[in-house]
Design a protein around this motif. Structure first.
Motif, short mmCIF file in Angstrom:
data_model
loop_
_atom_site.label_atom_id
_atom_site.label_comp_id
_atom_site.label_asym_id
_atom_site.label_seq_id
_atom_site.Cartn_x
_atom_site.Cartn_y
_atom_site.Cartn_z
N SER A 311 0.82 -1.21 0.00
CA SER A 311 0.00 0.00 0.00
C SER A 311 0.86 1.26 0.00
O SER A 311 0.60 2.20 -0.76
CB SER A 311 -0.93 0.00 1.21
N THR A 312 1.90 1.31 0.85
CA THR A 312 2.75 2.50 0.93
C THR A 312 3.94 2.45 -0.02
O THR A 312 4.63 3.46 -0.22
CB THR A 312 3.28 2.68 2.36
N LYS A 313 4.24 1.28 -0.61
CA LYS A 313 5.36 1.08 -1.53
C LYS A 313 6.71 1.34 -0.86
O LYS A 313 7.70 1.62 -1.53
CB LYS A 313 5.23 1.98 -2.76
N ARG A 314 6.77 1.25 0.44
CA ARG A 314 8.01 1.46 1.18
C ARG A 314 8.50 0.15 1.76
O ARG A 314 7.70 -0.72 2.14
CB ARG A 314 7.83 2.48 2.29
N ARG A 315 9.82 0.03 1.85
CA ARG A 315 10.40 -1.20 2.40
C ARG A 315 10.42 -1.15 3.92
O ARG A 315 10.54 -0.07 4.52
CB ARG A 315 11.83 -1.39 1.88
N ASP A 316 10.31 -2.32 4.52
CA ASP A 316 10.39 -2.41 5.98
C ASP A 316 11.80 -2.15 6.45
O ASP A 316 12.77 -2.35 5.72
CB ASP A 316 9.93 -3.80 6.45
N ARG A 317 11.93 -1.70 7.68
CA ARG A 317 13.25 -1.44 8.24
C ARG A 317 13.96 -2.72 8.64
O ARG A 317 15.19 -2.79 8.62
CB ARG A 317 13.14 -0.50 9.45
N GLU A 318 13.21 -3.72 9.04
CA GLU A 318 13.79 -4.96 9.53
C GLU A 318 13.75 -6.03 8.43
O GLU A 318 12.88 -6.03 7.56
CB GLU A 318 13.05 -5.46 10.77
N PHE A 319 14.72 -6.94 8.50
CA PHE A 319 14.78 -8.05 7.56
C PHE A 319 13.79 -9.14 7.98
O PHE A 319 13.54 -9.35 9.17
CB PHE A 319 16.18 -8.65 7.51
N THR A 320 13.27 -9.83 6.97
CA THR A 320 12.32 -10.90 7.20
C THR A 320 12.77 -12.13 6.43
O THR A 320 13.25 -12.01 5.29
CB THR A 320 10.91 -10.49 6.74
N ASP A 321 12.64 -13.31 7.03
CA ASP A 321 12.97 -14.55 6.34
C ASP A 321 11.91 -14.84 5.28
O ASP A 321 10.70 -14.84 5.55
CB ASP A 321 13.02 -15.72 7.33
N VAL A 322 12.39 -15.06 4.03
CA VAL A 322 11.48 -15.32 2.91
C VAL A 322 11.91 -16.60 2.22
O VAL A 322 13.06 -17.06 2.35
CB VAL A 322 11.49 -14.15 1.90
N ASP A 323 10.97 -17.18 1.48
CA ASP A 323 11.26 -18.39 0.71
C ASP A 323 11.93 -18.02 -0.61
O ASP A 323 11.65 -16.96 -1.18
CB ASP A 323 9.97 -19.17 0.45
N CYS A 324 12.78 -18.90 -1.10
CA CYS A 324 13.46 -18.65 -2.37
C CYS A 324 13.94 -19.96 -2.95
O CYS A 324 14.17 -20.94 -2.22
CB CYS A 324 14.64 -17.70 -2.17
N PRO A 325 14.12 -20.02 -4.28
CA PRO A 325 14.72 -21.21 -4.89
C PRO A 325 16.17 -21.37 -4.42
O PRO A 325 16.87 -20.39 -4.15
CB PRO A 325 14.64 -20.94 -6.39
N ILE A 326 16.65 -22.59 -4.36
CA ILE A 326 18.00 -22.84 -3.88
C ILE A 326 19.03 -22.24 -4.83
O ILE A 326 20.10 -21.78 -4.40
CB ILE A 326 18.22 -24.36 -3.69
N GLN A 327 18.74 -22.22 -6.14
CA GLN A 327 19.71 -21.65 -7.07
C GLN A 327 19.77 -20.12 -6.92
O GLN A 327 20.81 -19.52 -7.15
CB GLN A 327 19.37 -22.03 -8.50
N GLN A 328 18.67 -19.49 -6.52
CA GLN A 328 18.69 -18.06 -6.25
C GLN A 328 19.56 -17.74 -5.05
O GLN A 328 20.28 -16.75 -5.04
CB GLN A 328 17.26 -17.56 -6.01
N LYS A 329 19.53 -18.58 -4.04
CA LYS A 329 20.36 -18.36 -2.86
C LYS A 329 21.84 -18.47 -3.20
O LYS A 329 22.66 -17.65 -2.79
CB LYS A 329 19.99 -19.39 -1.78
N ASP A 330 22.20 -19.49 -4.00
CA ASP A 330 23.61 -19.64 -4.40
C ASP A 330 24.07 -18.45 -5.24
O ASP A 330 25.20 -17.98 -5.11
CB ASP A 330 23.79 -20.94 -5.18
N TYR A 331 23.20 -17.95 -6.11
CA TYR A 331 23.56 -16.81 -6.94
C TYR A 331 23.78 -15.57 -6.09
O TYR A 331 24.78 -14.85 -6.26
CB TYR A 331 22.46 -16.57 -7.98
N CYS A 332 22.87 -15.29 -5.16
CA CYS A 332 22.97 -14.07 -4.36
C CYS A 332 24.15 -14.11 -3.39
O CYS A 332 24.77 -13.07 -3.12
CB CYS A 332 21.67 -13.85 -3.59
N GLU A 333 24.47 -15.26 -2.87
CA GLU A 333 25.57 -15.35 -1.91
C GLU A 333 26.94 -15.20 -2.58
O GLU A 333 27.94 -14.98 -1.90
CB GLU A 333 25.51 -16.69 -1.17
N THR A 334 27.00 -15.31 -3.89
CA THR A 334 28.27 -15.27 -4.60
C THR A 334 28.45 -14.01 -5.43
O THR A 334 29.50 -13.37 -5.37
CB THR A 334 28.41 -16.51 -5.52
N TYR A 335 27.43 -13.62 -6.18
CA TYR A 335 27.62 -12.57 -7.18
C TYR A 335 27.85 -11.20 -6.56
O TYR A 335 28.53 -10.36 -7.15
CB TYR A 335 26.41 -12.51 -8.11
#
Length: 589
Positions: A311-335
């Motif tokens: 509704s506000t289009k603003r990001r939260d201040r705190e991090f939240t655990d979200v679901d993701c594909p395993i290949q997305q996790k490997d890509y983000c942790e490296t690139y």
């Protein structure tokens, strides 16, 4: 660089200012030259004239001034094109013209890589063993917009200069015709340039169990299949939908599959017979990745993200655990590591801007920057290994130390001293500081003192033979005399002058010595200085107060009184003229 300087002398008739006679460019000189480029980058990319300025502290760079003369830096800067593929003379008369042998590229080298083959061998040193994960990326070298180095996918061609493709340690490929890649790869039907590019970039990493992470500039289904089946390399990276079997899968197509931006839901396409998995992840935007070794597995709470409020289009201040594909996790942790490395390295890019030089010198400077970054990474690893309780020196301080080390390499290049740097304070009541080299009396840019400036008591810049201790002693002695003689003000006192000192010229701008008819206008030399003005300005303030021989006759020249009357420090008795000092002074009539 010696050959290129010789080429300029032979072909262009250019004459160096510093390297004359038997003086030639030595390896230590090149080290000092690159040290000056680092110092120039650290001080805001100033011009050579600014760096060797003797009047303004905000322009001068004292380490460079002490390292080499201005003429030497100008001569070596004019040889920035040493890395280009210039061929000034024929092979037959090379030995007759040049003292050093000709640098020849290895046989079967592509035309556009002839000029840089030697540079790659100098800077690319495989001194570490890469781990399992390897990251690849491309970066652009600032250059001409119409540079011949244009390589990249058609949707976003790179046209701002040379392109560096990085695989752990950097190499450069590409060119006007892309000769190394403009061939049919043995594993492809068409001319897949990126496959040919990776074929020789990953030659030393094939069949060793490595995992390569790349972005959408390289990744495709053909790249993933050849990497797994023929090179023995696992690959994962972002990829455009039209490069896979998923077809044109835009935002509308993804939304039709009930995957919404910000929901962190996943949409997966798995090949029926091949080990290819294409996923679409609904993060703050749709992230599309392709892998040749992952399974269609979604990790519950696999990543931490700042969710965006719908509704506000603003990001939260705190991090939240979200679901993701395993290949997305490997890509983000490296690139992200290669992006951070490029960002940290870009802060210290060498400054080689010039309209007379193309991107070839910039590319050589980029190699130098990458070599610094690689050395710092190895330094950090070794330091943490042997001194786990100590704090590693920041990159900026390491570059400062490297700059000083390069500027002091080898024997001194100066044949005489560089002089004292500009003072930290400046007299702002005049348009030109009296620091550094003096302004010639016949120069167009003469100092101008504001008529509204308050001269009495204005802090002046100490500039000459009066050091701080001597000045302090004189001030204390003057204060005592002032107490015993209240009427003592701006007295002309004689000063011991050894020889004809250039600093003993009269400071009054209307000194009659300038009207003697000489070719070069100079004021008279004086052995008298104003006592109080000298203490205020921090140096002997010379003013004529004696007789001079003019046409065989002795006449009185009293610039001392005329100067102070003009500055309203004296009250002139009538009929004194306060305009200028004349040879026959009206005060003595």
């Amino acid at each position: 660089m010696r050959n290129y300087m010789r080429k300029k002398e032979v072909e262009d008739g250019w004459k160096p200012k510093y390297y004359q006679g038997d003086d030639t460019i030595q390896p230590n000189h090149v080290a000092r030259f690159y040290g000056s480029l680092l110092a120039k980058m650290l001080t805001g990319s100033r011009s050579i004239n600014q760096m060797f300025c003797t009047r303004e502290i905000f322009n001068a760079v004292p380490p460079i001034q002490e390292s080499m003369p201005k003429n030497a830096l100008e001569d070596m800067t004019s040889c920035l094109h040493y890395s280009d593929d210039w061929d000034p003379m024929g092979d037959l008369d090379w030995d007759e013209v040049y003292d050093d042998p000709k640098v020849i590229a290895p046989p079967h080298t592509a035309r556009h890589r002839v000029k840089h083959g030697i540079l790659e061998d100098c800077y690319i040193q495989y001194c570490v063993n890469p781990s399992r994960w390897i990251t690849t990326d491309e970066s652009r070298i600032a250059g001409w917009y119409h540079s011949c180095m244009t390589i990249g996918p058609d949707p976003k061609p790179i046209r701002t200069g040379a392109t560096l493709h990085t695989v752990c340690i950097t190499q450069v490929y590409g060119g006007k015709d892309d000769q190394d890649m403009n061939v049919h790869n043995r594993h492809t039907v068409k001319k897949a340039k990126m496959v040919s590019l990776y074929d020789f970039m990953l030659e030393s990493f094939k069949h060793k169990g490595h995992c390569v992470v790349m972005d959408s500039a390289y990744m495709s289904d053909a790249m993933a299949q050849i990497g797994r089946n023929h090179w023995g390399i696992n690959m994962v990276g972002t990829c455009q939908s039209d490069r896979t079997g998923a077809g044109k899968l835009g935002k509308a197509g993804v939304k039709a599959k009930e995957v919404v931006i910000g929901s962190h839901e996943s949409l997966m396409y798995q090949h029926n017979t091949k080990a290819l998995l294409y996923t679409v992840w609904g993060d703050n935007n749709f992230v599309k990745t392709l892998s040749n070794f992952h399974s269609p597995v979604v990790l519950r709470g696999g990543m931490k993200r700042k969710k965006r409020n719908r509704s506000t289009k603003r990001r939260d201040r705190e991090f939240t655990d979200v679901d993701c594909p395993i290949q997305q996790k490997d890509y983000c942790e490296t690139y992200h590591l290669i992006d951070k490395g490029n960002g940290a390295e870009a802060k210290y890019d060498l400054s080689t801007e010039s309209h007379l030089h193309g991107w070839s010198p910039k590319l050589a400077a980029r190699y130098f920057n990458m070599n610094i970054n690689n050395a710092y990474k190895i330094h950090c690893y070794l330091f943490k290994k042997h001194h786990p309780t100590k704090v590693v020196m920041p990159l900026k301080e390491c570059i400062h130390n490297l700059t000083h080390s390069l500027l002091q390499r080898g024997d001194t290049m100066r044949k005489r001293g560089g002089g004292a740097p500009p003072k930290a304070t400046k007299d702002i009541t005049t348009s030109s500081s009296v620091d550094g080299r003096k302004v010639r009396s016949d120069s167009v840019r003469q100092p101008f003192t504001s008529p509204t400036a308050t001269v009495t008591g204005t802090p002046q810049t100490p500039v000459s033979g009066l050091d701080r201790r001597t000045l302090q002693y004189r001030q204390v002695a003057f204060k005592r005399r002032k107490e015993s003689q209240p009427g003592r003000s701006h007295i002309s006192i004689p000063v011991v002058v050894k020889g004809n000192r250039a600093t003993s010229y009269c400071k009054y701008h209307n000194c009659p010595g300038k009207n003697t008819g000489a070719k070069r206008k100079k004021p008279y030399r004086s052995k008298y200085a104003c006592e109080e003005c000298s203490l205020e300005k921090g140096s002997d303030f010379w003013l004529c107060n004696s007789t001079k021989s003019v046409g065989g006759n002795l006449v009185v020249v009293d610039c001392h009184t005329a100067y102070h009357v003009q500055k309203k420090l004296y009250t002139a008795p009538s009929p004194v003229s306060t305009a200028e000092s004349s040879i026959i002074s009206e005060l003595t009539e």
